[in-house]
Design an enzyme around this catalytic site. Structure first.
Site, mmCIF file in Angstrom:
data_model
loop_
_atom_site.group_PDB
_atom_site.id
_atom_site.type_symbol
_atom_site.label_atom_id
_atom_site.label_comp_id
_atom_site.label_asym_id
_atom_site.label_seq_id
_atom_site.Cartn_x
_atom_site.Cartn_y
_atom_site.Cartn_z
ATOM 1 C CG HIS A 1 -39.502 -24.793 111.377
ATOM 2 N ND1 HIS A 1 -38.398 -24.162 110.862
ATOM 3 C CD2 HIS A 1 -40.585 -24.062 110.976
ATOM 4 C CE1 HIS A 1 -38.783 -23.093 110.173
ATOM 5 N NE2 HIS A 1 -40.102 -23.017 110.217
ATOM 6 C CB THR B 1 -30.799 -23.049 110.506
ATOM 7 O OG1 THR B 1 -31.955 -23.132 111.337
ATOM 8 C CG2 THR B 1 -29.829 -24.148 110.902
ATOM 9 C CG LEU C 1 -29.304 -26.069 106.751
ATOM 10 C CD1 LEU C 1 -27.922 -25.445 106.934
ATOM 11 C CD2 LEU C 1 -29.599 -27.032 107.881
ATOM 12 C CG ASP C 2 -35.622 -24.084 109.633
ATOM 13 O OD1 ASP C 2 -36.159 -24.687 108.684
ATOM 14 O OD2 ASP C 2 -35.717 -24.436 110.820
ATOM 15 C CE LYS C 3 -35.014 -14.548 105.566
ATOM 16 N NZ LYS C 3 -36.157 -13.650 105.244
#
Length: 240
Positions: A190, A106, A102-104
């Protein structure tokens, strides 16, 4: 399995530390003191005790984490806190890793495990495992967007994304914002953010709710985690 490996696997310490404990007569195998870490044991049949307490061997571990923002999906990083850093000392293992990323910025569901085969099955595009997200979007999401997402399309860099299911939860006409749920079966870099950028909208908040049959336990606060239940694990293994 070697006894020193068994002790390390059950959390007693590293192999080096286990050897020191063995010298102190703290380990018994079937009620017999054993000092040699090279001794072969049956991890499921032999009764192995440390300081009188019986040790239970567990090969694979599965944790559901409610990932907070600001934490990266990695096992180590020089600059930022990682999802593995959130584990308590008693739960930490060197072989644990996040399934996917998961993105930073998110939040949401992230599975931590040491089961490489299950991780591969969940992430393989051939298995068509759903990943469901909730997002807040700057812009009015429309029925046209729903049809566009359902057909699959090219991102701004011409990279193609597969068909997905977009559901509009609410729309604020005054502030021109929307709340949506999106189900995808890929995990491109992303991806959710880039999908909305391709239709001239911006994701301002993103949270993963589900992976396959596994739903985020909303009783878990941000940064908290727990072991999967047998039913949850069985549901994940249906994707094999």
């Amino acid at each position: 399995m070697r006894l020193d490996k068994f002790l390390a696997e059950t959390g007693i310490g590293s192999r080096k530390e286990a050897k020191q404990l063995l010298k102190k007569n703290l380990v018994t195998v079937n009620d017999r003191v054993v000092k040699d870490g090279k001794t072969q044991v049956n991890e499921t049949q032999d009764i192995i005790k440390f300081a009188g307490e019986e040790l239970t061997y567990q090969k694979y571990y599965y944790y559901m984490l409610h990932k907070p923002q600001g934490v990266i999906s990695a096992t180590e990083d020089k600059w930022d806190q990682t999802v593995v850093d959130l584990l308590r000392d008693e739960d930490y293992r060197e072989d644990l890793f996040p399934v996917g990323r998961l993105d930073k910025d998110t939040e949401g569901l992230l599975l931590l495990t040491n089961d490489g085969q299950l991780a591969h099955q969940l992430l393989s595009p051939k298995k068509h495992v759903d990943k469901e997200y909730f997002a807040k979007v700057q812009g009015i999401v429309t029925e046209e967007d729903i049809l566009h997402f359902a057909a699959g399309f090219a991102l701004t860099n011409k990279e193609q994304v597969k068909p997905s299911k977009l559901v509009i939860k609410s729309v604020d006409e005054v502030n021109e914002t929307s709340e949506i749920c999106l189900i995808i079966q890929e995990g491109k870099f992303h991806q959710v953010k880039r999908m909305f950028e391709a239709v001239d909208k911006k994701v301002t908040y993103l949270k993963r709710l589900r992976m396959g049959h596994l739903w985020l336990d909303e009783d878990l606060a941000l940064g908290e985690y727990r072991a999967l239940t047998e039913a949850e694990l069985d549901g994940l293994k249906m994707h094999k």
